[in-house]
Design a protein around this motif. Structure first.
Motif, PDB file in Angstrom:
ATOM      1  N   ARG A   1      15.127   1.220  -0.179  1.00 26.84           N
ATOM      2  CA  ARG A   1      15.373   2.322  -1.109  1.00 26.84           C
ATOM      3  C   ARG A   1      15.886   1.788  -2.456  1.00 26.84           C
ATOM      4  O   ARG A   1      15.589   2.358  -3.508  1.00 26.84           O
TER       5      ARG A   1
ATOM      6  N   GLY B   1      11.379   9.653   1.284  1.00 32.92           N
ATOM      7  CA  GLY B   1      10.117   8.933   1.188  1.00 32.92           C
ATOM      8  C   GLY B   1       9.996   7.715   2.072  1.00 32.92           C
ATOM      9  O   GLY B   1       8.944   7.076   2.094  1.00 32.92           O
ATOM     10  N   LEU B   2      11.038   7.378   2.843  1.00 31.38           N
ATOM     11  CA  LEU B   2      11.039   6.130   3.612  1.00 31.38           C
ATOM     12  C   LEU B   2      10.606   6.367   5.059  1.00 31.38           C
ATOM     13  O   LEU B   2      11.096   7.282   5.724  1.00 31.38           O
ATOM     14  N   TYR B   3       9.690   5.514   5.512  1.00 31.44           N
ATOM     15  CA  TYR B   3       9.139   5.599   6.874  1.00 31.44           C
ATOM     16  C   TYR B   3       9.218   4.226   7.545  1.00 31.44           C
ATOM     17  O   TYR B   3       8.779   3.228   6.977  1.00 31.44           O
TER      18      TYR B   3
ATOM     19  N   GLU C   1       2.375   4.187  -2.944  1.00 29.52           N
ATOM     20  CA  GLU C   1       2.926   3.648  -1.700  1.00 29.52           C
ATOM     21  C   GLU C   1       3.516   2.267  -1.944  1.00 29.52           C
ATOM     22  O   GLU C   1       2.859   1.408  -2.534  1.00 29.52           O
TER      23      GLU C   1
ATOM     24  N   TRP D   1       9.327  11.121  -2.276  1.00 28.97           N
ATOM     25  CA  TRP D   1      10.140  11.243  -3.489  1.00 28.97           C
ATOM     26  C   TRP D   1       9.250  11.802  -4.594  1.00 28.97           C
ATOM     27  O   TRP D   1       8.235  11.193  -4.957  1.00 28.97           O
TER      28      TRP D   1
ATOM     29  N   ALA E   1      12.802   0.561  -4.216  1.00 29.98           N
ATOM     30  CA  ALA E   1      12.009   1.680  -4.739  1.00 29.98           C
ATOM     31  C   ALA E   1      12.605   2.229  -6.025  1.00 29.98           C
ATOM     32  O   ALA E   1      11.880   2.525  -6.990  1.00 29.98           O
TER      33      ALA E   1
ATOM     34  N   TYR F   1       7.837  -1.244   6.727  1.00 23.20           N
ATOM     35  CA  TYR F   1       8.277   0.041   6.182  1.00 23.20           C
ATOM     36  C   TYR F   1       7.322   0.499   5.081  1.00 23.20           C
ATOM     37  O   TYR F   1       6.675  -0.313   4.413  1.00 23.20           O
TER      38      TYR F   1
ATOM     39  N   VAL G   1      15.617   9.514   6.882  1.00 25.64           N
ATOM     40  CA  VAL G   1      14.537   8.524   6.954  1.00 25.64           C
ATOM     41  C   VAL G   1      13.693   8.809   8.195  1.00 25.64           C
ATOM     42  O   VAL G   1      14.214   9.094   9.271  1.00 25.64           O
TER      43      VAL G   1
ATOM     44  N   TYR H   1       7.352   3.271   1.702  1.00 27.13           N
ATOM     45  CA  TYR H   1       8.050   4.248   0.857  1.00 27.13           C
ATOM     46  C   TYR H   1       7.002   4.997   0.044  1.00 27.13           C
ATOM     47  O   TYR H   1       6.180   4.376  -0.646  1.00 27.13           O
ATOM     48  N   ARG H   2       7.044   6.333   0.111  1.00 27.69           N
ATOM     49  CA  ARG H   2       6.051   7.185  -0.550  1.00 27.69           C
ATOM     50  C   ARG H   2       6.662   7.896  -1.755  1.00 27.69           C
ATOM     51  O   ARG H   2       7.715   8.525  -1.646  1.00 27.69           O
TER      52      ARG H   2
ATOM     53  N   THR I   1      17.857   3.586  11.143  1.00 28.98           N
ATOM     54  CA  THR I   1      17.462   4.334   9.957  1.00 28.98           C
ATOM     55  C   THR I   1      18.571   5.315   9.571  1.00 28.98           C
ATOM     56  O   THR I   1      19.284   5.833  10.423  1.00 28.98           O
TER      57      THR I   1
END
Length: 249
Positions: A200, A239-241, A186, A132, A203, A113, A55, A115-116, A51
């Protein structure tokens, strides 16, 4: 030497990324320092994914070979104590002994993954550094429709970083879903492996679809262009998990 598989979570904000680097503390370095402090052993910890700085992870999987046959409970508690004493934003949430054929990276079947995006006019307080913030209204259904054009096996040159070191831009994307709950959008992605900045990049492009600046066909055309210039902005790392890794069980 017994091999241990562990699941770790971390706040990526303070770190230069997963991989050990000379320009600052990494998550890998924090864990290796904790092992050294606990056992006196200098080890190399392997992770399921690398990551970037900023992240986060809820389910990064690692493996490490240790000289002593630790009980799982002891190892979790001892490593977490050393991580806490060092002020690290990393925690071990699971540990188990595995055969030495297990490899956190190469044994993985799928990676998941999230992304929020927080889509509201008010700035972020609790979620600052965790999502984000997009104040302009987004149509999550248009984003989801556009996302489906990316699912499947494709050349993802458009959606990978120029410095990506992967030998091939071809990947099979199993899932790319966009959902909304109140102000939170999400984006969930699943594949065996991803390219550098791929999620990313997704997104940032899907945000344009949500704003009405791209249609699903525009996103498909961007994919088929195989040209980095056709991609939207690369979304920020906040925002990335890294959520989960699947293995043969």
């Amino acid at each position: 030497m017994p091999r241990f598989r562990m699941t770790v979570e971390y706040d990526g904000g303070p770190y230069v990324g997963w991989q050990r680097q000379e320009n600052g503390q990494s998550v890998q370095g924090a864990l290796e320092d904790a092992v050294l402090s606990l056992t006196g052993e200098t080890v190399t910890i392997r992770g399921a994914g690398r990551t970037d700085s900023g992240v986060h992870a809820l389910g990064q999987v690692i493996h490490v070979d240790l000289a002593r046959d630790w009980s799982e409970h002891q190892l979790i508690n001892a490593l977490n104590a050393h991580l806490a004493m060092a002020g690290e934003r990393v925690a071990v949430i699971d540990a188990r002994q595995v055969p030495d054929t297990f490899d956190a990276r190469f044994s993985a079947l799928r990676r998941h993954y999230l992304y929020r995006i927080v889509n509201r006019k008010a700035r972020l307080a609790l979620d600052a550094g965790r999502a984000w913030w997009v104040p302009k209204p987004l149509d999550h259904m248009a984003m989801h429709e556009a996302a489906q054009t990316l699912v499947g096996k494709h050349d993802f040159t458009t959606f990978r970083a120029s410095q990506c070191q992967a030998a091939s831009p071809v990947r099979t994307l199993d899932r790319l879903d966009v959902t909304r709950d109140c102000d939170v959008i999400e984006i969930r992605a699943t594949a065996q492996s991803f390219l550098h900045n791929q999620i990313r990049s997704f997104a940032g492009t899907l945000k344009l679809a949500g704003e009405g600046k791209m249609t699903a066909e525009d996103v498909r055309a961007a994919l088929e262009a195989r040209d980095r210039r056709a991609c939207g902005q690369v979304a920020p790392p906040d925002g990335l998990y890294f959520m989960q890794v699947d293995y043969p069980e």
